[in-house]
Write a protein that holds these residues in place. Sequence first.
Motif, PDB file in Angstrom:
ATOM      1  N   ALA A 285       0.842  -1.200   0.000  1.00 15.42           N
ATOM      2  CA  ALA A 285       0.000   0.000   0.000  1.00 15.42           C
ATOM      3  C   ALA A 285       0.875   1.246   0.000  1.00 15.42           C
ATOM      4  O   ALA A 285       1.971   1.257   0.557  1.00 15.42           O
ATOM      5  CB  ALA A 285      -0.910   0.008   1.216  1.00 15.42           C
ATOM      6  N   GLN A 286       0.378   2.307  -0.617  1.00  8.91           N
ATOM      7  CA  GLN A 286       1.104   3.569  -0.654  1.00  8.91           C
ATOM      8  C   GLN A 286       1.005   4.265   0.702  1.00  8.91           C
ATOM      9  O   GLN A 286       0.047   4.081   1.440  1.00  8.91           O
ATOM     10  CB  GLN A 286       0.528   4.486  -1.728  1.00  8.91           C
ATOM     11  N   ARG A 287       1.998   5.106   0.995  1.00  9.09           N
ATOM     12  CA  ARG A 287       1.941   5.889   2.222  1.00  9.09           C
ATOM     13  C   ARG A 287       0.814   6.907   2.123  1.00  9.09           C
ATOM     14  O   ARG A 287       0.604   7.505   1.079  1.00  9.09           O
ATOM     15  CB  ARG A 287       3.252   6.634   2.442  1.00  9.09           C
ATOM     16  N   PRO A 288       0.107   7.113   3.227  1.00  5.88           N
ATOM     17  CA  PRO A 288      -1.004   8.065   3.189  1.00  5.88           C
ATOM     18  C   PRO A 288      -0.520   9.513   3.170  1.00  5.88           C
ATOM     19  O   PRO A 288       0.580   9.815   3.612  1.00  5.88           O
ATOM     20  CB  PRO A 288      -1.758   7.772   4.485  1.00  5.88           C
ATOM     21  N   LYS A 289      -1.355  10.387   2.685  1.00  7.88           N
ATOM     22  CA  LYS A 289      -1.070  11.813   2.706  1.00  7.88           C
ATOM     23  C   LYS A 289      -1.199  12.312   4.143  1.00  7.88           C
ATOM     24  O   LYS A 289      -1.927  11.734   4.954  1.00  7.88           O
ATOM     25  CB  LYS A 289      -2.030  12.561   1.800  1.00  7.88           C
ATOM     26  N   ALA A 290      -0.495  13.387   4.453  1.00  8.00           N
ATOM     27  CA  ALA A 290      -0.506  13.934   5.811  1.00  8.00           C
ATOM     28  C   ALA A 290      -1.918  14.283   6.270  1.00  8.00           C
ATOM     29  O   ALA A 290      -2.275  14.085   7.434  1.00  8.00           O
ATOM     30  CB  ALA A 290       0.400  15.154   5.884  1.00  8.00           C
ATOM     31  N   ARG A 291      -2.730  14.792   5.380  1.00  7.21           N
ATOM     32  CA  ARG A 291      -4.098  15.169   5.725  1.00  7.21           C
ATOM     33  C   ARG A 291      -4.906  13.951   6.168  1.00  7.21           C
ATOM     34  O   ARG A 291      -5.673  14.013   7.132  1.00  7.21           O
ATOM     35  CB  ARG A 291      -4.749  15.841   4.524  1.00  7.21           C
ATOM     36  N   ALA A 292      -4.732  12.849   5.490  1.00  2.00           N
ATOM     37  CA  ALA A 292      -5.428  11.619   5.852  1.00  2.00           C
ATOM     38  C   ALA A 292      -4.884  11.057   7.157  1.00  2.00           C
ATOM     39  O   ALA A 292      -5.640  10.616   8.024  1.00  2.00           O
ATOM     40  CB  ALA A 292      -5.306  10.596   4.735  1.00  2.00           C
ATOM     41  N   LEU A 293      -3.585  11.079   7.318  1.00  2.00           N
ATOM     42  CA  LEU A 293      -2.959  10.553   8.527  1.00  2.00           C
ATOM     43  C   LEU A 293      -3.372  11.363   9.756  1.00  2.00           C
ATOM     44  O   LEU A 293      -3.785  10.809  10.770  1.00  2.00           O
ATOM     45  CB  LEU A 293      -1.439  10.559   8.376  1.00  2.00           C
ATOM     46  N   GLY A 294      -3.298  12.680   9.653  1.00  2.00           N
ATOM     47  CA  GLY A 294      -3.645  13.537  10.784  1.00  2.00           C
ATOM     48  C   GLY A 294      -5.099  13.412  11.196  1.00  2.00           C
ATOM     49  O   GLY A 294      -5.414  13.309  12.387  1.00  2.00           O
ATOM     50  N   SER A 295      -5.988  13.401  10.233  1.00  2.00           N
ATOM     51  CA  SER A 295      -7.413  13.320  10.569  1.00  2.00           C
ATOM     52  C   SER A 295      -7.780  11.943  11.121  1.00  2.00           C
ATOM     53  O   SER A 295      -8.589  11.841  12.050  1.00  2.00           O
ATOM     54  CB  SER A 295      -8.273  13.664   9.352  1.00  2.00           C
TER      55      SER A 295
END
Length: 66
Positions: free
Chosen positions: A10-20
């Motif tokens: 799986a690809q690393r998540p974007k910061a916005r997705a990770l933070g939320s």
Amino acid sequence: MDMIPLPVGAQRPKARALGSTKAIEAGASLDDILTYGSWLSSSVFDTFYRLSRATATDFTSLALSN
């Protein structure tokens, strides 16, 4: 950095997705997440940004309490 487990490949998540997602897991309300993320509906957040369905609420304790 293993803040949220991902399937192999799986690809690393974007910061916005990770933070939320981490905020939801820490107990932030969905309404607050939607407001701070400028999402108009929970379906946009759930479909594109929520990485985990884990919750901070202990439903077993809630169900078994008086």
